[in-house]
Design an enzyme around this catalytic site. Sequence first.
Site, PDB file in Angstrom:
ATOM      1  N   HIS A  97      36.958  -2.974 -47.177  1.00  0.00           N
ATOM      2  CA  HIS A  97      36.081  -3.206 -46.500  1.00  0.00           C
ATOM      3  C   HIS A  97      36.504  -2.225 -45.185  1.00  0.00           C
ATOM      4  O   HIS A  97      37.652  -2.311 -44.459  1.00  0.00           O
ATOM      5  CB  HIS A  97      36.253  -4.696 -45.980  1.00  0.00           C
ATOM      6  CG  HIS A  97      35.279  -5.223 -44.942  1.00  0.00           C
ATOM      7  ND1 HIS A  97      33.903  -5.023 -45.381  1.00  0.00           N
ATOM      8  CD2 HIS A  97      35.333  -5.533 -43.644  1.00  0.00           C
ATOM      9  CE1 HIS A  97      33.343  -5.839 -44.158  1.00  0.00           C
ATOM     10  NE2 HIS A  97      34.080  -5.807 -43.188  1.00  0.00           N
ATOM     11  N   SER A  98      35.449  -1.673 -44.530  1.00  0.00           N
ATOM     12  CA  SER A  98      35.327  -0.934 -43.352  1.00  0.00           C
ATOM     13  C   SER A  98      36.354   0.100 -43.438  1.00  0.00           C
ATOM     14  O   SER A  98      36.428   1.080 -44.716  1.00  0.00           O
ATOM     15  CB  SER A  98      35.795  -1.820 -42.041  1.00  0.00           C
ATOM     16  OG  SER A  98      35.505  -1.265 -40.955  1.00  0.00           O
ATOM     17  N   LEU A  99      37.430   0.316 -42.826  1.00  0.00           N
ATOM     18  CA  LEU A  99      38.499   1.167 -43.102  1.00  0.00           C
ATOM     19  C   LEU A  99      39.068   1.234 -44.447  1.00  0.00           C
ATOM     20  O   LEU A  99      39.187   2.267 -45.029  1.00  0.00           O
ATOM     21  CB  LEU A  99      39.539   1.050 -41.975  1.00  0.00           C
ATOM     22  CG  LEU A  99      41.011   1.838 -42.457  1.00  0.00           C
ATOM     23  CD1 LEU A  99      40.788   3.390 -41.912  1.00  0.00           C
ATOM     24  CD2 LEU A  99      42.091   1.348 -41.400  1.00  0.00           C
ATOM     25  N   ALA A 101      37.365   0.912 -47.093  1.00  0.00           N
ATOM     26  CA  ALA A 101      36.646   1.380 -47.980  1.00  0.00           C
ATOM     27  C   ALA A 101      36.872   3.051 -48.110  1.00  0.00           C
ATOM     28  O   ALA A 101      36.792   3.579 -49.124  1.00  0.00           O
ATOM     29  CB  ALA A 101      34.958   1.237 -47.527  1.00  0.00           C
ATOM     30  N   SER A 125      32.594  -1.553 -48.911  1.00  0.00           N
ATOM     31  CA  SER A 125      32.094  -2.858 -47.858  1.00  0.00           C
ATOM     32  C   SER A 125      32.175  -2.483 -46.673  1.00  0.00           C
ATOM     33  O   SER A 125      33.352  -2.205 -45.966  1.00  0.00           O
ATOM     34  CB  SER A 125      32.965  -4.148 -48.233  1.00  0.00           C
ATOM     35  OG  SER A 125      32.212  -4.974 -47.518  1.00  0.00           O
TER      36      SER A 125
END
Length: 264
Positions: A97-99, A101, A125
């Site tokens: 998720h975010s970083l 990803a 994500s």
Amino acid sequence: MTSMTLSSAGAQRWILRRAGPPAALRLFCFCYAGGNAAVYLPWQGALGPDIEVCAIQLPGRGARFAEPLLQHIDEAVPAIAQAIAALPDLPFAFFGHSLGALLAYEVSHYLRERGGALPRQLIVSGAHGPRARNPKRQLHLLDDAALVSELERYDGTPPQVLANPGLLELLLPIVRADFRMASDYADTPRAPLPVPITVFAGRDDEFDDVAQYEDWFSDSSVGGELAWFDGGHFFINSATDQLMAQLQMIIAPSLRSEPRYRHG
């Protein structure tokens, strides 16, 4: 793989998981900026015994609090890949998720470049594609007050933490280092991964164009899809039931299939 030789003991520093019955597949989960891998452990109960949740813990948080924080993604990727390779052999998938990803994506390329087994699924994500990122967002350069305002806007940090000076003193250096990792990231042109890529996105998250998420699809030679969730950037917290159902649906074919992606 002689190029990935981290010991099992070394791997344990990087991977949080709960003891349980043998699983059919591991789901490696990569955290957002400022995150602690422990947030993923409750997923184990929701995903069931066939999927072993393995959360990647970066230095500077949890049991690794005394270790120096990393400043660049390239510092984390080799050690994460080695920790994954050090575990007993089992099919696996990635969720980031975010970083996280970006970390999951880079670890996938690192494994491929060294002839390692690849994830059966790469699920990214809350993150724009590698070429659709905004390089001007240098959040790590903000002063403390402005950085706290950004965390409030993202709505992923409990208000009681943001209101506690002592906790903020511990949290902000971690957030700042992680934001620097994200800000300094630049994609390197490479052949697409032979791995399906699924993109999770929040309907109320910041984006100018769906193409910012669809940019991920060019990084897979076998296709991808985009799944929307109610909520903002941290829909992984507010739409957990929907998220778990979607993860199970995506991973289910990998539990039944035999082939493993491997480069070379």
